[in-house]
Design a protein around this motif. Structure first.
Motif, PDB file in Angstrom:
ATOM      1  N   SER A  59     101.900  46.472  66.442  1.00 14.27           N
ATOM      2  CA  SER A  59     102.044  47.799  65.893  1.00 14.27           C
ATOM      3  C   SER A  59     101.546  48.947  66.781  1.00 14.27           C
ATOM      4  N   GLY A  60     101.769  50.196  66.416  1.00  9.67           N
ATOM      5  CA  GLY A  60     101.203  51.274  67.002  1.00  9.67           C
ATOM      6  C   GLY A  60      99.814  51.422  67.017  1.00  9.67           C
ATOM      7  N   THR A  61      99.383  51.078  65.722  1.00 11.07           N
ATOM      8  CA  THR A  61      97.847  51.039  65.469  1.00 11.07           C
ATOM      9  C   THR A  61      97.138  50.010  66.235  1.00 11.07           C
ATOM     10  N   ASP A  62      97.556  48.928  66.611  1.00 12.74           N
ATOM     11  CA  ASP A  62      97.205  47.975  67.341  1.00 12.74           C
ATOM     12  C   ASP A  62      97.095  48.431  68.852  1.00 12.74           C
ATOM     13  N   ALA A  63      98.059  49.390  69.326  1.00 13.53           N
ATOM     14  CA  ALA A  63      98.289  49.578  70.597  1.00 13.53           C
ATOM     15  C   ALA A  63      97.119  50.502  70.913  1.00 13.53           C
ATOM     16  N   LEU A  64      96.619  51.408  69.924  1.00 12.86           N
ATOM     17  CA  LEU A  64      95.548  52.298  70.133  1.00 12.86           C
ATOM     18  C   LEU A  64      94.241  51.321  69.984  1.00 12.86           C
ATOM     19  N   ILE A  65      94.227  50.447  69.267  1.00 12.97           N
ATOM     20  CA  ILE A  65      92.778  49.535  69.272  1.00 12.97           C
ATOM     21  C   ILE A  65      92.647  49.049  70.359  1.00 12.97           C
ATOM     22  N   ILE A  66      93.635  48.344  70.814  1.00 11.45           N
ATOM     23  CA  ILE A  66      93.637  47.481  72.190  1.00 11.45           C
ATOM     24  C   ILE A  66      93.373  48.303  73.404  1.00 11.45           C
ATOM     25  N   ASP A 202      95.940  48.636  86.628  1.00 16.25           N
ATOM     26  CA  ASP A 202      96.330  47.031  86.639  1.00 16.25           C
ATOM     27  C   ASP A 202      95.183  46.441  86.090  1.00 16.25           C
ATOM     28  N   ALA A 203      93.997  47.097  86.139  1.00 18.21           N
ATOM     29  CA  ALA A 203      92.661  46.102  85.612  1.00 18.21           C
ATOM     30  C   ALA A 203      92.802  46.477  84.104  1.00 18.21           C
ATOM     31  N   LEU A 204      93.258  47.706  83.595  1.00 19.16           N
ATOM     32  CA  LEU A 204      93.261  48.117  82.000  1.00 19.16           C
ATOM     33  C   LEU A 204      94.321  47.225  81.643  1.00 19.16           C
ATOM     34  N   ALA A 205      95.603  47.052  82.301  1.00 19.76           N
ATOM     35  CA  ALA A 205      96.786  46.389  81.731  1.00 19.76           C
ATOM     36  C   ALA A 205      96.319  45.081  81.576  1.00 19.76           C
ATOM     37  N   GLU A 206      95.816  44.319  82.497  1.00 18.31           N
ATOM     38  CA  GLU A 206      95.033  42.789  82.171  1.00 18.31           C
ATOM     39  C   GLU A 206      94.534  42.549  81.008  1.00 18.31           C
ATOM     40  N   LYS A 207      93.415  43.640  80.851  1.00 14.18           N
ATOM     41  CA  LYS A 207      92.602  43.661  79.570  1.00 14.18           C
ATOM     42  C   LYS A 207      93.544  43.553  78.429  1.00 14.18           C
ATOM     43  N   CYS A 208      94.391  44.437  78.414  1.00 10.29           N
ATOM     44  CA  CYS A 208      95.161  44.671  77.125  1.00 10.29           C
ATOM     45  C   CYS A 208      95.957  43.406  77.023  1.00 10.29           C
ATOM     46  N   ARG A 209      96.532  42.698  77.789  1.00  3.41           N
ATOM     47  CA  ARG A 209      97.028  41.398  77.832  1.00  3.41           C
ATOM     48  C   ARG A 209      96.280  40.348  77.348  1.00  3.41           C
ATOM     49  N   HIS A 214      93.939  36.961  71.715  1.00  2.00           N
ATOM     50  CA  HIS A 214      92.416  36.312  71.601  1.00  2.00           C
ATOM     51  C   HIS A 214      91.763  36.104  72.724  1.00  2.00           C
ATOM     52  N   GLY A 215      92.022  37.154  73.744  1.00  2.00           N
ATOM     53  CA  GLY A 215      91.102  36.969  74.762  1.00  2.00           C
ATOM     54  C   GLY A 215      91.701  35.956  75.945  1.00  2.00           C
ATOM     55  N   SER A 216      92.768  35.337  75.815  1.00  2.00           N
ATOM     56  CA  SER A 216      93.289  34.331  76.559  1.00  2.00           C
ATOM     57  C   SER A 216      94.349  34.474  77.547  1.00  2.00           C
ATOM     58  N   ASN A 217      93.984  33.991  78.803  1.00  3.83           N
ATOM     59  CA  ASN A 217      95.474  34.053  79.796  1.00  3.83           C
ATOM     60  C   ASN A 217      95.757  32.585  80.098  1.00  3.83           C
ATOM     61  N   ARG A 218      95.305  31.648  79.485  1.00  8.05           N
ATOM     62  CA  ARG A 218      95.828  30.381  79.556  1.00  8.05           C
ATOM     63  C   ARG A 218      95.544  29.481  78.464  1.00  8.05           C
ATOM     64  N   ARG A 219      95.895  28.512  78.132  1.00  7.59           N
ATOM     65  CA  ARG A 219      95.653  27.992  76.677  1.00  7.59           C
ATOM     66  C   ARG A 219      94.309  27.302  76.777  1.00  7.59           C
ATOM     67  N   ASP A 220      93.465  27.409  75.633  1.00  2.89           N
ATOM     68  CA  ASP A 220      92.201  27.056  75.211  1.00  2.89           C
ATOM     69  C   ASP A 220      91.199  27.667  76.151  1.00  2.89           C
ATOM     70  N   HIS A 222      89.255  31.195  76.874  1.00  4.45           N
ATOM     71  CA  HIS A 222      89.066  32.585  76.318  1.00  4.45           C
ATOM     72  C   HIS A 222      88.069  33.206  77.010  1.00  4.45           C
ATOM     73  N   SER A 223      88.392  34.394  77.670  1.00  5.78           N
ATOM     74  CA  SER A 223      87.405  35.153  78.265  1.00  5.78           C
ATOM     75  C   SER A 223      86.858  36.367  77.779  1.00  5.78           C
ATOM     76  N   MET A 224      87.262  36.571  76.587  1.00  6.09           N
ATOM     77  CA  MET A 224      87.077  37.908  75.753  1.00  6.09           C
ATOM     78  C   MET A 224      87.184  37.349  74.352  1.00  6.09           C
ATOM     79  N   ILE A 225      86.466  38.401  73.335  1.00  8.63           N
ATOM     80  CA  ILE A 225      86.933  38.393  71.955  1.00  8.63           C
ATOM     81  C   ILE A 225      88.113  39.249  71.778  1.00  8.63           C
ATOM     82  N   GLY A 226      89.239  38.586  71.362  1.00  9.98           N
ATOM     83  CA  GLY A 226      90.217  39.715  71.303  1.00  9.98           C
ATOM     84  C   GLY A 226      91.058  39.718  69.862  1.00  9.98           C
ATOM     85  N   TYR A 227      92.424  39.757  69.934  1.00  6.99           N
ATOM     86  CA  TYR A 227      93.103  40.004  68.671  1.00  6.99           C
ATOM     87  C   TYR A 227      94.313  39.247  68.559  1.00  6.99           C
ATOM     88  N   ASN A 228      94.996  38.976  67.309  1.00 10.00           N
ATOM     89  CA  ASN A 228      96.317  38.437  67.494  1.00 10.00           C
ATOM     90  C   ASN A 228      97.289  39.487  67.132  1.00 10.00           C
TER      91      ASN A 228
END
Length: 365
Positions: A59-66, A202-209, A214-220, A222-228
């Motif tokens: 959503s656009g709201t999540d775009a702002l939050i993230i 680049d660094a901001l984009a990686e954090k957004c992804r 859920h703060g994950s870049n590969r299964r199981d 998690h380097s950050m507390i994230g969102y779904n």
């Protein structure tokens, strides 16, 4: 003739075969969450807007939050934004633990300015969140200069201005990040909720992804507390069909606005939107001002004739109960909320409907 405030049907009718083919292909693929369809759409948006990264969210709201969270905004920080906007612009600031501060608006464009943003800054200010309201951009050159001077992060709220240029670049590519909405009524509207973050960092984009998954870049792992918050592949597939047409639809909106200007420009009781001072206006809404306390009666008269209209916004965000304790003073925004009225606007509306709206508005006045 019944005339709604917005009608998405002409877009669907024009693209029906392509949209249904894209939906069927996506259903058969079995890849419904992120995956190659979303990646293709992200790349297409990045190329369209001329930025390095586009990250699809739900959503656009999540775009702002993230975007705010990825930029390091959090508890103890303040972010200055507009009081004349949808509630989510300030809500996103609160949801990352920061405090919104409200900058009053320019009475003609309804946008915040660098001067009003600066007046609302304090030593705790971490960022600026300018809202490009109704399809017209804030003066981003001035906002960037203020941000550099004060070392602030800039997150653009582009929910109502997808595809608007300022100079040689598009809105959403002029701050540290841009937050876009694909809600069905937007200039690039989907078939449900959807949003996107754009950035050259680049660094901001990686954090957004990471944050959207859920703060994950590969299964199981998690380097950050994230969102779904993932853009549905179905929305991406359908939006991919619509994306090549958005520039043409924006030009149609500009042509409709020009006709409204011509038909209403000599009406002393109506203040039409001004010519864009900074870049182009793509008229997500065509919003007039009706003073002397007559706005609500005019809206009722239009409704009685089958003509839709909308008040964006009847109460400024700083006057919402949840933010009353902040005691912000934004008198220009408050006056705008008592006078604004958005008229029917959509690509494919046709000259007959525009003329009927203008004639009915003049008669109501």
């Amino acid at each position: 003739m019944q005339i709604p405030i917005y009608n998405p049907r002409p877009q669907y009718d024009a693209l029906r075969e392509e949209l249904e083919a894209a939906a069927t292909q996506l259903l058969a693929s079995g890849a419904y969450v992120l995956g190659p369809t979303v990646e293709r759409f992200e790349q297409a948006v990045a190329e369209h807007l001329g930025c390095r990264h586009a990250i699809g969210v739900n959503s656009g709201t999540d775009a702002l939050i993230i975007a705010l969270a990825a930029a390091g905004v959090g508890p103890g920080d303040e972010v200055v934004t507009s009081p004349f906007t949808f509630f989510a612009s300030a809500e996103a600031i609160s949801l990352v633990g920061a405090t919104p501060r409200f900058a009053d608006i320019d009475p003609e464009t309804f946008n915040v300015t660098a001067a009003t943003l600066e007046a609302a800054c304090t030593p705790r200010t971490k960022g600026l969140l300018p809202v490009h309201i109704f399809g017209q951009g804030v003066d981003m050159e001035a906002v960037r200069a203020l941000a550099e001077q004060r070392q602030l992060v800039v997150i653009e709220d582009v929910a109502q201005a997808f595809g608007a240029r300022q100079g040689e670049r598009y809105l959403g590519a002029l701050g540290d990040a841009g937050a876009h909405s694909f809600y069905p009524t937007k200039n690039l509207g989907g078939f449900g909720d959807g949003g996107m973050i754009t950035t050259d960092d680049d660094a901001l984009a990686e954090k957004c992804r990471l944050l959207r998954l859920h703060g994950s870049n590969r299964r199981d792992h998690h380097s950050m507390i994230g969102y779904n918050s993932r853009l549905d592949a179905m929305q991406a597939a359908l939006l991919q069909v619509k994306l090549p047409h958005v520039a043409g639809w924006n030009r149609e909106r500009q042509a409709i606005a020009a006709t409204y200007d011509q038909l209403l420009g000599d009406c002393p009781a109506v203040t039409c939107p001004p010519v864009a001072a900074h870049g182009e206006h793509i008229y997500h809404q065509y919003t007039v001002r009706i003073g002397n306390g007559a706005r609500d009666a005019v809206q009722q008269a239009l409704q009685s004739q089958g003509i839709g209209s909308m008040i964006y916004y009847s109460v400024p965000v700083h006057r919402q109960p949840v933010y009353a304790a902040l005691q912000a003073s934004c008198p220009i925004a408050e006056q705008a909320c008592s006078e604004v009225l958005s008229l029917p606007m959509w690509p494919g509306m046709g000259q007959e409907r525009i003329a009927q709206v203008a004639e009915s508005l003049r008669a109501a006045l």
